[in-house]
Scaffold this active site. Structure first.
Site, PDB file in Angstrom:
ATOM      1  N   PRO A 149       0.792  -1.235   0.000  1.00 37.30           N
ATOM      2  CA  PRO A 149       0.000   0.000   0.000  1.00 37.30           C
ATOM      3  C   PRO A 149       0.826   1.288   0.000  1.00 37.30           C
ATOM      4  O   PRO A 149       0.490   2.236  -0.698  1.00 37.30           O
ATOM      5  CB  PRO A 149      -0.838  -0.117   1.285  1.00 37.30           C
ATOM      6  CG  PRO A 149      -0.270  -1.242   2.060  1.00 37.30           C
ATOM      7  CD  PRO A 149       0.407  -2.135   1.095  1.00 37.30           C
ATOM      8  N   LYS A 150       1.897   1.314   0.746  1.00 39.29           N
ATOM      9  CA  LYS A 150       2.692   2.536   0.829  1.00 39.29           C
ATOM     10  C   LYS A 150       3.444   2.808  -0.474  1.00 39.29           C
ATOM     11  O   LYS A 150       3.407   3.915  -1.020  1.00 39.29           O
ATOM     12  CB  LYS A 150       3.666   2.431   2.014  1.00 39.29           C
ATOM     13  CG  LYS A 150       4.438   3.694   2.304  1.00 39.29           C
ATOM     14  CD  LYS A 150       5.686   3.771   1.473  1.00 39.29           C
ATOM     15  CE  LYS A 150       6.395   5.090   1.666  1.00 39.29           C
ATOM     16  NZ  LYS A 150       7.562   5.201   0.778  1.00 39.29           N
ATOM     17  N   VAL A 151       4.147   1.803  -0.952  1.00 39.78           N
ATOM     18  CA  VAL A 151       4.911   1.958  -2.193  1.00 39.78           C
ATOM     19  C   VAL A 151       3.974   2.278  -3.355  1.00 39.78           C
ATOM     20  O   VAL A 151       4.267   3.126  -4.204  1.00 39.78           O
ATOM     21  CB  VAL A 151       5.743   0.680  -2.475  1.00 39.78           C
ATOM     22  CG1 VAL A 151       6.319   0.693  -3.884  1.00 39.78           C
ATOM     23  CG2 VAL A 151       6.871   0.555  -1.455  1.00 39.78           C
ATOM     24  N   CYS A 163       3.057   5.898  -3.325  1.00 39.43           N
ATOM     25  CA  CYS A 163       4.194   6.717  -3.781  1.00 39.43           C
ATOM     26  C   CYS A 163       4.262   6.728  -5.300  1.00 39.43           C
ATOM     27  O   CYS A 163       4.418   7.779  -5.919  1.00 39.43           O
ATOM     28  CB  CYS A 163       5.514   6.169  -3.223  1.00 39.43           C
ATOM     29  SG  CYS A 163       5.803   6.576  -1.510  1.00 39.43           S
TER      30      CYS A 163
END
Length: 293
Positions: free
Chosen positions: A222-224, A227
């Site tokens: 989810p984070k990558v 980004c």
DNA sequence: GTCCAGGCTTTCC
DNA sequence: GGAAAGCCTGGA
């Protein structure tokens, strides 16, 4: 944005840039292919070019870029069609963001190359910025095309997916020092090179679906994913939650430890379609000041 | 289906 | 020596 371009000998001079600070732009963690030079200028590699930027006030002195190249590439790369005055005004209604924006007033979200951004942020997982920069540089130096030598440094473009796809996991791990991320880089490159994964269609689908699609790639959580969507696919509502955003959100907004879901949802809840911009101002603010550490 | 602990390479501070 | 722009796996 209303700025003026002037060609002066070997340099291009960009005057009257608003909401633009080259340090804020390159050092807010969205991009890894730049070098801070001794004179305070920044050398960056993008669009197959090596460019050097020295900013004095609202004037930018650009080496290595012709007017046509500025208009054809760098104008969009620096997101100069977007009204940051309006974005900052709206976000400044929030007193905490107002402070963060005062601090990082010249931040802009770059429009970066999709494949390079995907690879860079897979490398970023559980990693540090100096190391991420080294790994991305090592990949380019090994597999990219030579562009030119500037201030004693040879610069290479970022390669096409096929180049990494051909290498073995062992080679990628040892040549670029990427550890456990090696096989993810190889597999993602292969899927893109083989046409199994079509990056261009991500521009046309909404954030939530795009995020789901990207997270099918190994190494993209989810984070990558957020980004990549924010830095390469123009998804301004993407809200990547990393350790710094966690710290700043818990410190200023929750005033207590928050769950992963609370943090992920807080972007849209507090900042709506501007969550990604808010995230960048907060990230830069938190990291430079060490807030919540 | 969701949540969480533990492991992962290496380098930088 | 701990931490680092997290992800993946297995088990509850």
């Amino acid at each position: 944005m209303n700025y003026t371009l002037e060609q002066s000998q070997s340099k291009l001079i960009v005057k009257d840039l608003e909401h633009f600070n080259i340090k804020h732009i390159f050092e807010c963690g969205q991009c890894f292919r730049w070098y801070l030079e001794e004179d305070g200028s920044y050398t960056a590699i993008a669009g197959g070019m090596v460019a050097n930027f020295l900013q004095e006030g609202t004037t930018l002195y650009v080496e290595g870029v012709k007017e046509k190249e500025w208009r054809g590439f760098w104008h969009n790369y620096f997101d100069l069609d977007r009204d940051y005055g309006k974005i900052k005004e709206e976000l400044s209604l929030d007193p905490i963001l107002k402070e963060a924006i005062t601090f990082g007033y010249g931040m802009r979200l770059l429009n970066q190359d999709p494949y390079e951004t995907i690879i860079s942020f897979i490398i970023s997982a559980n990693n540090q910025i100096p190391r991420i920069k080294k790994a991305v540089e090592a990949i380019a130096n090994d597999l990219g095309d030579y562009i030119r030598t500037y201030r004693g440094r040879d610069h290479y473009s970022f390669p096409e997916p096929g180049a990494l796809a051909e290498k073995t996991e062992e080679y990628i791990r040892e040549a670029y020092r990427v550890g456990f991320r090696a096989d993810r880089l190889r597999e993602v490159s292969r899927r893109i090179a083989d046409g199994e994964f079509d990056t261009s269609c991500i521009f046309d689908i909404e954030h939530k679906d795009a995020k789901e699609l990207l997270t099918t790639l190994p190494g993209v959580g989810p984070k990558v994913s957020d980004c990549i969507l924010l830095f390469a696919f123009d998804k301004g509502e993407a809200f990547p939650v990393d350790v710094w955003v966690k710290r700043v959100m818990e410190y200023f907004y929750f005033k207590r430890p928050a769950t992963k879901k609370e943090l992920e949802d807080s972007g849209e809840r507090l900042f709506g379609s501007l969550a990604g911009y808010a995230q960048q101002y907060l990230f830069y603010y938190a990291r430079e000041l060490g807030i919540g550490k």
